[in-house]
Design a protein around this motif. Sequence first.
Motif, PDB file in Angstrom:
ATOM      1  N   GLY A  65      44.247  31.972  43.361  1.00 25.46           N
ATOM      2  CA  GLY A  65      45.118  32.346  44.462  1.00 25.46           C
ATOM      3  C   GLY A  65      46.358  33.075  44.003  1.00 25.46           C
ATOM      4  O   GLY A  65      46.650  33.169  42.807  1.00 25.46           O
ATOM      5  N   GLY A  66      47.087  33.582  44.941  1.00 28.04           N
ATOM      6  CA  GLY A  66      48.380  34.197  44.667  1.00 28.04           C
ATOM      7  C   GLY A  66      48.310  35.487  43.876  1.00 28.04           C
ATOM      8  O   GLY A  66      47.325  36.205  43.884  1.00 28.04           O
ATOM      9  N   GLU A  67      49.421  35.754  43.172  1.00 28.09           N
ATOM     10  CA  GLU A  67      49.543  36.996  42.413  1.00 28.09           C
ATOM     11  C   GLU A  67      48.535  37.085  41.275  1.00 28.09           C
ATOM     12  O   GLU A  67      48.042  38.159  40.965  1.00 28.09           O
ATOM     13  N   ARG A  68      48.267  35.931  40.657  1.00 29.68           N
ATOM     14  CA  ARG A  68      47.340  35.922  39.526  1.00 29.68           C
ATOM     15  C   ARG A  68      45.957  36.420  39.953  1.00 29.68           C
ATOM     16  O   ARG A  68      45.361  37.270  39.309  1.00 29.68           O
ATOM     17  N   GLY A  69      45.450  35.908  41.053  1.00 31.62           N
ATOM     18  CA  GLY A  69      44.151  36.342  41.553  1.00 31.62           C
ATOM     19  C   GLY A  69      44.174  37.774  42.044  1.00 31.62           C
ATOM     20  O   GLY A  69      43.226  38.528  41.843  1.00 31.62           O
ATOM     21  N   ALA A  70      45.273  38.168  42.689  1.00 33.51           N
ATOM     22  CA  ALA A  70      45.397  39.529  43.210  1.00 33.51           C
ATOM     23  C   ALA A  70      45.336  40.551  42.089  1.00 33.51           C
ATOM     24  O   ALA A  70      44.751  41.629  42.246  1.00 33.51           O
ATOM     25  N   MET A  71      45.921  40.213  40.953  1.00 32.87           N
ATOM     26  CA  MET A  71      45.912  41.122  39.814  1.00 32.87           C
ATOM     27  C   MET A  71      44.476  41.428  39.384  1.00 32.87           C
ATOM     28  O   MET A  71      44.124  42.568  39.109  1.00 32.87           O
TER      29      MET A  71
END
Length: 110
Positions: free
Chosen positions: A78-84
């Motif tokens: 989730g969050g920024e880590r997954g979006a990256m």
Amino acid sequence: MRGLWLVLALLPSVGAAQQVNDYPTLARADYIFGCMAVNGQGPDSMARCACSVDVIASILPYEDYVKAETVLSLRLAGGERGAMFRGMSVATADVAELRRAQAEAEITCF
């Protein structure tokens, strides 16, 4: 003696066998257990899942399989880590090749 030559002629070449068997046993078992969790726990399911990982191994070298599986698992974060990782175009080819191999395995084994 001719029978021995026939048997040797029918055996796959060492290079082909090595290519198909470059997946470690642990990776194959992990794939089969995950596949069986989705497709059922019976012997028929186990045979189909084993077939599936064999087809994938015949198409995709283990190193590429690991890359694609890593990217797919990181995309679930989730969050920024997954979006990256969801936005990574570099790994898209590896994931696409894994998806193609999985589709081939689905057609062949299920």
